[in-house]
Motif scaffolding. Sequence first.
Motif, short mmCIF file in Angstrom:
data_model
loop_
_atom_site.label_atom_id
_atom_site.label_comp_id
_atom_site.label_asym_id
_atom_site.label_seq_id
_atom_site.Cartn_x
_atom_site.Cartn_y
_atom_site.Cartn_z
N LEU A 10 93.65 59.22 50.78
CA LEU A 10 92.45 58.67 51.74
C LEU A 10 92.28 59.60 52.73
O LEU A 10 91.20 59.65 53.35
N SER A 11 93.28 60.08 53.41
CA SER A 11 93.36 60.99 54.30
C SER A 11 92.22 62.16 54.03
O SER A 11 91.26 62.60 54.87
N THR A 12 92.37 62.70 52.90
CA THR A 12 91.79 63.74 52.56
C THR A 12 90.22 63.45 52.29
O THR A 12 89.27 64.19 52.59
N LEU A 13 90.15 62.11 51.58
CA LEU A 13 88.59 61.63 51.50
C LEU A 13 88.01 61.49 52.80
O LEU A 13 87.10 61.64 52.74
N ARG A 14 88.85 61.00 53.69
CA ARG A 14 88.23 60.72 55.01
C ARG A 14 87.77 62.13 55.65
O ARG A 14 86.45 62.08 56.11
N ARG A 48 74.58 56.87 58.02
CA ARG A 48 75.30 55.72 58.46
C ARG A 48 75.76 55.15 57.33
O ARG A 48 76.99 54.65 57.53
N SER A 49 75.37 55.29 56.33
CA SER A 49 76.24 54.78 55.12
C SER A 49 77.59 55.65 54.88
O SER A 49 78.67 55.07 54.67
N LEU A 50 77.52 56.76 55.35
CA LEU A 50 78.61 57.70 55.08
C LEU A 50 79.74 57.25 56.17
O LEU A 50 80.94 57.24 55.93
N VAL A 51 79.31 57.06 57.39
CA VAL A 51 80.07 56.71 58.52
C VAL A 51 80.53 55.49 58.09
O VAL A 51 82.00 55.00 58.36
N THR A 52 79.95 54.48 57.64
CA THR A 52 80.56 52.99 57.26
C THR A 52 81.37 53.41 55.97
O THR A 52 82.49 52.59 56.19
N ALA A 53 81.49 54.24 55.29
CA ALA A 53 82.55 54.50 53.96
C ALA A 53 83.68 55.14 54.55
O ALA A 53 84.82 54.54 54.28
N ARG A 54 83.41 56.06 55.64
CA ARG A 54 84.50 56.69 56.23
C ARG A 54 85.29 55.44 57.01
O ARG A 54 86.67 55.47 57.10
N ARG A 55 84.79 54.61 57.74
CA ARG A 55 85.44 53.66 58.66
C ARG A 55 86.07 52.69 57.58
O ARG A 55 87.37 52.20 57.63
N ALA A 56 85.38 52.33 56.36
CA ALA A 56 86.26 51.45 55.28
C ALA A 56 87.49 52.16 54.77
O ALA A 56 88.45 51.37 54.67
N ILE A 57 87.50 53.48 54.47
CA ILE A 57 88.60 54.34 54.23
C ILE A 57 89.72 54.33 55.19
O ILE A 57 90.92 53.98 54.73
#
Length: 71
Positions: A10-14, A48-57
């Motif tokens: 998950l860290s790598t994905l972030r 914005r969607s990518l930022v939301t995805a990062r926060r969810a991860i």
Amino acid sequence: MNVRSDVAELSTLRTVLEDVTRRVEAVAERLAQTPDSAVTSELFSAERSLVTARRAIERASSTLSELPDLV
């Protein structure tokens, strides 16, 4: 389940999402100087969607970190 391995993944994905977000934002900002505001609008929406995805991860990673390692 190997919690540490999953947290590392998950860290790598972030990190990847952060990079992609910066790149999308850079293109959007360059195109903001052009008359094609529809493209810019779509790119900022994607950002914005990518930022939301990062926060969810990040939330998932934080929750996962609190679990015992079951392996």
